[in-house]
Design an enzyme around this catalytic site. Structure first.
Site, PDB file in Angstrom:
ATOM      1  N   ASP A   8      -2.678  42.889  33.374  1.00 38.95           N
ATOM      2  CA  ASP A   8      -2.353  44.311  33.263  1.00 38.95           C
ATOM      3  C   ASP A   8      -3.533  45.219  32.977  1.00 38.95           C
ATOM      4  O   ASP A   8      -3.348  46.396  32.666  1.00 38.95           O
ATOM      5  CB  ASP A   8      -1.287  44.512  32.178  1.00 38.95           C
ATOM      6  CG  ASP A   8      -1.761  44.059  30.800  1.00 38.95           C
ATOM      7  OD1 ASP A   8      -2.821  43.419  30.716  1.00 38.95           O
ATOM      8  OD2 ASP A   8      -1.065  44.344  29.812  1.00 38.95           O
ATOM      9  N   GLU A   9      -4.773  44.722  33.095  1.00 35.03           N
ATOM     10  CA  GLU A   9      -5.909  45.595  32.852  1.00 35.03           C
ATOM     11  C   GLU A   9      -7.097  45.200  33.700  1.00 35.03           C
ATOM     12  O   GLU A   9      -7.295  44.022  34.019  1.00 35.03           O
ATOM     13  CB  GLU A   9      -6.298  45.606  31.371  1.00 35.03           C
ATOM     14  CG  GLU A   9      -6.815  44.290  30.843  1.00 35.03           C
ATOM     15  CD  GLU A   9      -7.403  44.413  29.442  1.00 35.03           C
ATOM     16  OE1 GLU A   9      -8.105  45.397  29.171  1.00 35.03           O
ATOM     17  OE2 GLU A   9      -7.147  43.498  28.631  1.00 35.03           O
ATOM     18  N   ASP A  30      -5.412  50.444  32.158  1.00 39.85           N
ATOM     19  CA  ASP A  30      -4.487  49.615  31.385  1.00 39.85           C
ATOM     20  C   ASP A  30      -3.070  50.041  31.726  1.00 39.85           C
ATOM     21  O   ASP A  30      -2.703  51.206  31.535  1.00 39.85           O
ATOM     22  CB  ASP A  30      -4.763  49.795  29.882  1.00 39.85           C
ATOM     23  CG  ASP A  30      -4.014  48.799  29.022  1.00 39.85           C
ATOM     24  OD1 ASP A  30      -3.647  47.728  29.542  1.00 39.85           O
ATOM     25  OD2 ASP A  30      -3.782  49.092  27.846  1.00 39.85           O
TER      26      ASP A  30
END
Length: 387
Positions: free
Chosen positions: A131-132, A16
């Site tokens: 974003d992950e 993350d």
């Protein structure tokens, strides 16, 4: 190395990026490091460049409008400002926080860079958004922790940004782990560490336990994951469905059989969120509108990042009584533009009587294909209300 680590058959990492959008902005404006910064709003809040080359940044104080925070730095979060919060409310909590416009072109660029850095080391990756990601490191066996640390360093070298990684035998524990030591954390979990690291956490830390279930568990005197793990099965089955009660006990003990989906042909892109409290369509209209717009922007970003366009735009609503409704419509031409998605989703929303409080809101784009959307991006700048 601990024998329990050597014996693990599966290793799953959840990566993350730390305050991703805000961190990308701090690469551009390094003078703001360590300050409360909120990303949100349009180009009107862009910094002013003075004749001497220095920059003047707008503060939240006195903000008036319907903008919503896309993200915030950890310093702003410490003041109570989080993503999807209306900027007017954020201004009340952190009037001296600095405000920057969102730049999704840059966010997509850095998303691509960090994922390329990851797959150069470990190609078995499940993309979960801008974003992950999940990474299957099982093939590395006992060396999985070392590989995960190499990935963490490679991401920072490729982007200048930090990330947090949770490494565990399954996706459930990996995702919880990535949030335990932020920012720039590395958390290694195995089944033996569940009582020490996971059981003291509030039940809401488990992805899949929403505010309603959290309150029902609280009414039963169950506040932590450990208390849930020790709850009598009959008690849970009395207050939840049989399948959900079984799932609650399984996840409380850290069990999760989901695999890392590395290859699959996408049929749609969707984003949804469950609210911390049930929202009223009229009294909470501004907050709902901001969240609705943010979901459309996120779906559009997912489409653009993967070079997809879609023709079918749909919405999903779950009301306080858990009744779920969906509506969709098909566009004449495929799109990946946030404004057009927002407009079509708004038309779908008009077809739903908003007479009950809302606990979940989602946006979906289906009938997708690789290709280019119809020309023009001017629709993306439209100011649209919830309905």
């Amino acid at each position: 190395m601990d024998s329990s680590l050597q014996q693990a058959e599966r290793w799953v990492a959840h990566l993350d990026m730390d305050a991703f959008y805000a961190s990308v902005e701090l690469l551009r404006y390094p003078e703001l490091r360590g300050l409360p910064v909120v990303v949100g709003g349009g180009s009107a809040v862009a910094p002013i460049v003075r004749p001497d080359g220095t920059r003047e940044f707008r503060r939240l104080r006195g903000y008036a409008g319907r903008g919503v925070a896309t993200t915030s730095t950890y310093e702003a979060r410490a003041l109570g400002v989080f993503s999807a919060m209306g900027l007017m409310k954020a201004a009340q909590l952190a009037p001296d926080a600095l405000l920057l416009p969102a730049d999704f072109t840059q966010y997509r660029k850095y998303s691509r860079l960090f994922k390329e850095a990851v797959t150069a080391i470990a190609p078995r990756m499940e993309d979960r958004g801008i974003d992950e990601i999940y990474i299957d490191l099982s093939e590395f066996g006992p060396q999985a922790p070392e590989v995960a640390r190499r990935i963490k360093a490679a991401v920072q070298e490729a982007t200048g940004l930090t990330c947090s990684i949770g490494l565990a035998p399954n996706k459930l524990l990996a995702k919880i782990g990535s949030d335990l030591d932020k920012p720039s954390g590395f958390t290694l979990l195995d089944y033996d560490s569940v009582p020490e690291r996971i059981w003291p956490l509030p039940v809401r830390k488990i992805n899949g336990i929403g505010p309603k279930s959290e309150q029902r568990l609280k009414n039963l005197g169950i506040l932590t994951v450990g208390e849930l793990a020790k709850a009598p099965p009959d008690l849970l089955q009395e207050h939840f469905s049989l399948s959900y009660a079984r799932w609650l006990l399984a996840v409380a003990h850290g069990r999760d059989d989901r695999v890392v989906q590395t290859e699959s042909e996408r049929k749609s892109f969707s984003r949804e969120t469950t609210f911390d409290r049930d929202l009223h369509a009229v009294r909470d209209r501004q907050e709902l509108s901001g969240i609705f717009t943010a979901l459309c922007e996120q779906v559009a970003d997912d489409l653009q990042r993967r070079s997809y366009v879609g023709r079918t735009i749909g919405i999903k609503l779950r009301f306080a009584d858990f009744r779920t409704v969906t509506r969709d419509m098909t566009l004449p031409e495929p799109t990946c533009d946030a404004g057009r998605i927002r407009h079509a989703a708004g038309l779908c929303l008009k077809r739903v009587p908003l007479e009950r409080r809302i606990r979940l809101l989602g946006v979906r784009v289906g009938s997708i294909s690789h290709g280019e959307a119809e020309g023009g991006q001017d629709a993306g700048s439209r100011q649209l209300t919830l309905y």
